[in-house]
Design a protein around this motif. Structure first.
Motif, short mmCIF file in Angstrom:
data_model
loop_
_atom_site.label_atom_id
_atom_site.label_comp_id
_atom_site.label_asym_id
_atom_site.label_seq_id
_atom_site.Cartn_x
_atom_site.Cartn_y
_atom_site.Cartn_z
N TRP A 32 -35.77 -39.48 -30.83
CA TRP A 32 -35.21 -40.13 -32.01
C TRP A 32 -34.51 -41.43 -31.63
O TRP A 32 -34.62 -42.44 -32.33
CB TRP A 32 -34.24 -39.22 -32.75
N ASN A 35 -37.09 -44.01 -30.90
CA ASN A 35 -37.71 -44.39 -32.17
C ASN A 35 -36.83 -45.36 -32.95
O ASN A 35 -37.33 -46.20 -33.68
CB ASN A 35 -38.02 -43.14 -32.99
N GLU A 36 -35.52 -45.26 -32.78
CA GLU A 36 -34.58 -46.17 -33.45
C GLU A 36 -34.41 -47.48 -32.70
O GLU A 36 -33.63 -48.33 -33.10
CB GLU A 36 -33.22 -45.48 -33.62
N VAL A 93 -43.50 -38.40 -32.69
CA VAL A 93 -42.57 -38.88 -33.72
C VAL A 93 -43.10 -38.55 -35.11
O VAL A 93 -42.35 -38.09 -35.98
CB VAL A 93 -42.31 -40.40 -33.58
N GLU A 94 -44.39 -38.76 -35.32
CA GLU A 94 -44.99 -38.43 -36.63
C GLU A 94 -44.81 -36.94 -36.95
O GLU A 94 -44.48 -36.58 -38.08
CB GLU A 94 -46.48 -38.78 -36.62
N TRP A 97 -41.22 -36.16 -37.88
CA TRP A 97 -40.92 -36.54 -39.26
C TRP A 97 -41.39 -35.44 -40.22
O TRP A 97 -40.71 -35.12 -41.19
CB TRP A 97 -41.57 -37.88 -39.63
N GLN A 98 -42.55 -34.87 -39.94
CA GLN A 98 -43.04 -33.76 -40.78
C GLN A 98 -42.13 -32.55 -40.67
O GLN A 98 -41.83 -31.91 -41.68
CB GLN A 98 -44.47 -33.39 -40.38
N ASN A 100 -38.98 -32.70 -40.00
CA ASN A 100 -37.78 -33.11 -40.72
C ASN A 100 -37.94 -32.83 -42.22
O ASN A 100 -37.03 -32.29 -42.86
CB ASN A 100 -37.50 -34.59 -40.46
N ASP A 101 -39.09 -33.19 -42.76
CA ASP A 101 -39.36 -32.94 -44.19
C ASP A 101 -39.37 -31.44 -44.48
O ASP A 101 -38.86 -30.99 -45.51
CB ASP A 101 -40.69 -33.57 -44.61
#
Length: 111
Positions: A32, A35-36, A93-94, A97-98, A100-101
């Motif tokens: 993370w 990624n930031e 990372v993708e 994100w999934q 995270n959702d």
């Protein structure tokens, strides 16, 4: 009566490999942070908090070995090192994100 010898193959579970690759208390926070846009070990230490420098370096090395990160060393004084995501790291990372959702869905379900 003939007895047949059973041949077993070493089966590899892709999910187990994936989970083992990102297991480690600080690996997901490291991804993370990168990624930031944070790329230097000192930035990880500030951004993650309670991680020990030795543990951070070990997990960074494991992530390089697993193909998630690359390390670039600059020949300057003071020495500078930067980490970046590989293509495989970008795919991670993708997926994160999934997850995270999905976590958001779980939170809503518990309300």
């Amino acid at each position: 009566m003939k007895t047949e010898e059973r041949i077993t193959e070493n089966k590899i579970c892709p999910l187990e490999i994936a989970v083992n690759t990102i297991s480690g208390k600080w690996k997901i926070p490291i991804v993370w942070q990168i990624n930031e846009g944070k790329k230097r070990p000192s930035e990880f230490l500030k951004g993650i908090g309670k991680v020990d420098r030795r543990v951070l370096n070990k997990q960074l090395s494991e992530m390089i070995e697993d193909g998630i990160l690359t390390k670039e060393s600059f020949n300057e004084l003071p020495p500078r090192v930067e980490y970046s995501l590989t293509e495989i790291g970008g795919k991670l990372v993708e997926i994160l994100w999934q997850l995270n959702d999905w976590g958001k869905v779980l939170i809503l379900e518990k309300e």
